[in-house]
Design a protein around this motif. Structure first.
Motif, PDB file in Angstrom:
ATOM      1  N   ARG A  11      -2.216  19.397  12.678  1.00 46.24           N
ATOM      2  CA  ARG A  11      -1.248  19.595  13.620  1.00 46.24           C
ATOM      3  C   ARG A  11      -0.023  18.868  13.405  1.00 46.24           C
ATOM      4  NH1 ARG A  11      -4.172  19.739  19.187  1.00 46.24           N
ATOM      5  NH2 ARG A  11      -4.993  17.959  18.238  1.00 46.24           N
ATOM      6  N   GLY A  12       1.093  19.033  13.943  1.00 39.52           N
ATOM      7  CA  GLY A  12       2.059  18.273  14.006  1.00 39.52           C
ATOM      8  C   GLY A  12       2.235  17.177  14.762  1.00 39.52           C
ATOM      9  N   VAL A  13       2.502  15.914  14.625  1.00 38.16           N
ATOM     10  CA  VAL A  13       2.312  14.880  15.489  1.00 38.16           C
ATOM     11  C   VAL A  13       3.742  14.336  16.306  1.00 38.16           C
ATOM     12  CG1 VAL A  13       1.673  12.382  16.014  1.00 38.16           C
ATOM     13  CG2 VAL A  13       0.041  14.156  14.265  1.00 38.16           C
ATOM     14  N   ALA A  14       3.680  13.908  17.423  1.00 37.04           N
ATOM     15  CA  ALA A  14       5.004  13.296  18.095  1.00 37.04           C
ATOM     16  C   ALA A  14       4.811  12.315  18.963  1.00 37.04           C
ATOM     17  CB  ALA A  14       5.730  14.400  18.942  1.00 37.04           C
ATOM     18  N   ASP A  15       5.161  11.155  18.864  1.00 40.18           N
ATOM     19  CA  ASP A  15       4.924   9.966  19.484  1.00 40.18           C
ATOM     20  C   ASP A  15       6.019   9.451  20.334  1.00 40.18           C
ATOM     21  OD1 ASP A  15       4.290   7.571  20.789  1.00 40.18           O
ATOM     22  OD2 ASP A  15       3.121   6.846  18.859  1.00 40.18           O
ATOM     23  N   THR A  24       0.562  22.826  17.268  1.00 38.80           N
ATOM     24  CA  THR A  24      -0.028  23.688  16.514  1.00 38.80           C
ATOM     25  C   THR A  24       0.904  24.526  15.556  1.00 38.80           C
ATOM     26  OG1 THR A  24      -1.991  24.073  17.843  1.00 38.80           O
ATOM     27  CG2 THR A  24      -1.399  25.848  16.375  1.00 38.80           C
ATOM     28  N   PHE A  25       2.262  24.832  16.254  1.00 41.61           N
ATOM     29  CA  PHE A  25       3.298  25.345  15.335  1.00 41.61           C
ATOM     30  C   PHE A  25       4.644  24.539  15.594  1.00 41.61           C
ATOM     31  CE2 PHE A  25       0.462  28.766  17.558  1.00 41.61           C
ATOM     32  CZ  PHE A  25       0.107  29.295  16.247  1.00 41.61           C
ATOM     33  N   SER A  26       5.413  25.019  14.621  1.00 37.05           N
ATOM     34  CA  SER A  26       6.747  24.194  14.641  1.00 37.05           C
ATOM     35  C   SER A  26       7.452  23.979  16.004  1.00 37.05           C
ATOM     36  CB  SER A  26       7.634  24.840  13.576  1.00 37.05           C
ATOM     37  OG  SER A  26       7.234  24.979  12.166  1.00 37.05           O
ATOM     38  N   PHE A  27       7.897  22.661  16.129  1.00 42.58           N
ATOM     39  CA  PHE A  27       8.196  22.496  17.553  1.00 42.58           C
ATOM     40  C   PHE A  27       9.031  21.310  17.340  1.00 42.58           C
ATOM     41  CE2 PHE A  27       8.233  20.778  21.590  1.00 42.58           C
ATOM     42  CZ  PHE A  27       8.575  21.948  22.548  1.00 42.58           C
ATOM     43  N   ALA A  28      10.171  21.212  17.979  1.00 39.92           N
ATOM     44  CA  ALA A  28      11.087  20.003  17.922  1.00 39.92           C
ATOM     45  C   ALA A  28      11.265  19.296  16.633  1.00 39.92           C
ATOM     46  CB  ALA A  28      10.610  18.853  18.898  1.00 39.92           C
ATOM     47  N   ASP A  29      10.942  18.083  16.281  1.00 44.47           N
ATOM     48  CA  ASP A  29      11.135  17.483  14.927  1.00 44.47           C
ATOM     49  C   ASP A  29      10.153  17.857  14.053  1.00 44.47           C
ATOM     50  OD1 ASP A  29      13.098  16.032  15.834  1.00 44.47           O
ATOM     51  OD2 ASP A  29      12.308  14.369  16.682  1.00 44.47           O
ATOM     52  N   TYR A  30       9.009  18.695  14.332  1.00 38.30           N
ATOM     53  CA  TYR A  30       7.939  19.027  13.507  1.00 38.30           C
ATOM     54  C   TYR A  30       8.288  20.539  13.006  1.00 38.30           C
ATOM     55  CZ  TYR A  30       3.529  21.174  11.925  1.00 38.30           C
ATOM     56  OH  TYR A  30       2.741  21.882  11.034  1.00 38.30           O
ATOM     57  N   MET A  31       8.672  20.637  11.556  1.00 41.00           N
ATOM     58  CA  MET A  31       9.043  21.799  11.077  1.00 41.00           C
ATOM     59  C   MET A  31       8.431  22.063  10.037  1.00 41.00           C
ATOM     60  SD  MET A  31      10.789  24.634  10.956  1.00 41.00           S
ATOM     61  CE  MET A  31      11.720  24.277  12.293  1.00 41.00           C
ATOM     62  N   ASN A  32       7.281  23.318  10.121  1.00 37.94           N
ATOM     63  CA  ASN A  32       6.646  23.744   9.022  1.00 37.94           C
ATOM     64  C   ASN A  32       6.643  25.037   9.049  1.00 37.94           C
ATOM     65  OD1 ASN A  32       4.520  24.546   7.386  1.00 37.94           O
ATOM     66  ND2 ASN A  32       2.959  23.156   8.161  1.00 37.94           N
ATOM     67  N   HIS A  33       7.339  25.501   7.852  1.00 37.65           N
ATOM     68  CA  HIS A  33       7.624  27.115   7.530  1.00 37.65           C
ATOM     69  C   HIS A  33       6.587  27.974   7.555  1.00 37.65           C
ATOM     70  CE1 HIS A  33      12.055  26.357   7.533  1.00 37.65           C
ATOM     71  NE2 HIS A  33      11.723  25.309   6.713  1.00 37.65           N
ATOM     72  N   GLU A  34       5.405  27.555   7.231  1.00 33.20           N
ATOM     73  CA  GLU A  34       3.981  28.222   7.433  1.00 33.20           C
ATOM     74  C   GLU A  34       3.252  28.282   8.696  1.00 33.20           C
ATOM     75  OE1 GLU A  34       1.779  26.900   4.362  1.00 33.20           O
ATOM     76  OE2 GLU A  34       3.009  27.576   2.596  1.00 33.20           O
ATOM     77  N   ASN A  45       1.288  23.183  22.556  1.00 43.07           N
ATOM     78  CA  ASN A  45       1.404  21.713  22.243  1.00 43.07           C
ATOM     79  C   ASN A  45       0.192  21.252  23.170  1.00 43.07           C
ATOM     80  OD1 ASN A  45       3.603  22.138  20.796  1.00 43.07           O
ATOM     81  ND2 ASN A  45       4.982  21.531  22.365  1.00 43.07           N
ATOM     82  N   ASP A  46      -0.468  20.383  22.508  1.00 44.10           N
ATOM     83  CA  ASP A  46      -1.433  19.623  23.498  1.00 44.10           C
ATOM     84  C   ASP A  46      -0.888  18.247  23.902  1.00 44.10           C
ATOM     85  OD1 ASP A  46      -3.860  18.232  24.088  1.00 44.10           O
ATOM     86  OD2 ASP A  46      -4.725  18.335  22.000  1.00 44.10           O
ATOM     87  N   ASP A  47      -0.320  18.109  24.850  1.00 41.57           N
ATOM     88  CA  ASP A  47       0.364  17.030  25.418  1.00 41.57           C
ATOM     89  C   ASP A  47      -0.414  16.011  26.259  1.00 41.57           C
ATOM     90  OD1 ASP A  47       2.642  18.154  24.100  1.00 41.57           O
ATOM     91  OD2 ASP A  47       3.296  19.130  25.873  1.00 41.57           O
ATOM     92  N   ILE A  48      -0.081  14.881  25.934  1.00 39.76           N
ATOM     93  CA  ILE A  48      -0.986  13.568  26.804  1.00 39.76           C
ATOM     94  C   ILE A  48       0.359  12.882  27.480  1.00 39.76           C
ATOM     95  CG2 ILE A  48      -2.153  11.589  27.102  1.00 39.76           C
ATOM     96  CD1 ILE A  48      -3.666  12.824  24.768  1.00 39.76           C
ATOM     97  N   VAL A  49       0.664  12.912  28.731  1.00 38.48           N
ATOM     98  CA  VAL A  49       1.622  12.307  29.526  1.00 38.48           C
ATOM     99  C   VAL A  49       1.122  11.062  30.054  1.00 38.48           C
ATOM    100  CG1 VAL A  49       3.665  12.745  31.075  1.00 38.48           C
ATOM    101  CG2 VAL A  49       2.870  14.647  29.786  1.00 38.48           C
ATOM    102  N   ALA A  50       1.891   9.946  30.009  1.00 38.28           N
ATOM    103  CA  ALA A  50       1.440   8.736  30.494  1.00 38.28           C
ATOM    104  C   ALA A  50       1.717   8.627  31.909  1.00 38.28           C
ATOM    105  CB  ALA A  50       2.431   7.532  29.986  1.00 38.28           C
TER     106      ALA A  50
END
Length: 235
Positions: A11-15, A24-34, A45-50
């Motif tokens: 999966r794409g990672v955002a920190d 899991t799918f393309s979102f924001a800065d994570y772009m995967n055409h497949e 999105n699997d989100d953890i909020v502080a």
């Protein structure tokens, strides 16, 4: 049977500091055409909020948004004047329709909140915005699926503007279960929240997923105590 495997580590990672997210799918800065979508399933999105942090006021239109807390809670406010707290065990839906503004914050000052943010492409555009929220006792129905989101306006599930069905369940190791598709021309997406399963000849563990097309019913064997989410969407 046609399948697509999405392993947790792929999966794409955002920190963002206050937000740790896996896409899991393309979102924001994570772009995967497949990895653009699985049918009408556009975002998972699997989100953890502080603690004490969250998503400020922002808008959506023509999207069906489903939020499922895994641990912790979310404080919700939107442009209709609604203010709610979404707890672990709850499911929240928003049909954004013609447009809705909202914010989601972690009200706990000590502990993070982990939730799934899921977007489904709508069946009809330009509908009036809608909000729904409900608590589901999965333990009461252990080793069975509980329908939590549906295309129908009855039956106890929250309903959304799409021919989609969401089921959640808690299962013991060694149990077998079957998912049967409700709608024609739909696919099944199986997401392991916690635990382990064998499905369609594949072994899946925590946060792994599989999309399955061209099958009316799919059998699942639970190899560990498991919390499972299944999503049926039009392909």
């Amino acid at each position: 049977m046609k399948t697509v495997i999405h392993r947790a580590e792929s999966r794409g990672v955002a920190d963002h500091g206050w937000l740790q997210s896996r896409h899991t799918f393309s979102f924001a800065d994570y772009m995967n055409h497949e990895r653009m979508q699985f049918g009408a399933l556009r975002v998972l999105n699997d989100d953890i909020v502080a603690p004490g942090m969250g998503f400020g006021r922002h808008g959506h239109a023509d999207m069906e948004i489903v939020s499922i807390p895994i641990s912790g809670s979310l404080a919700h406010k939107d442009s209709t004047g609604r203010e709610e707290t979404i707890l672990t065990g709850d499911v929240q839906i928003m049909s954004a329709g013609t447009g809705i503004m909202h914010s989601e914050f972690n009200p706990d000052e000590k502990n993070p909140v982990n939730f799934l943010q899921i977007w489904i492409l709508p069946e009809k555009r330009g509908i009036a915005p809608r909000y729904g929220q409900k608590s589901f006792d999965l333990e009461k129905f252990r080793n069975n699926f509980v329908r939590v989101v549906s295309a129908q306006e009855n039956g106890g599930a929250l309903w959304i503007n799409q021919q989609a069905e969401f089921q959640l369940g808690l299962f013991d190791a060694g149990v077998q279960a079957r998912i049967t598709r409700v709608h024609e021309k739909s696919g099944l997406y199986v997401f392991v929240i916690e635990g382990g399963v064998e499905v369609a000849g594949e072994k899946l563990t925590r946060r792994d997923a599989i999309g399955i097309a061209d099958e009316k019913a799919v059998d699942i064997v639970f190899t560990a105590p498991t919390r499972l989410l299944t999503i049926e969407v039009p392909l």
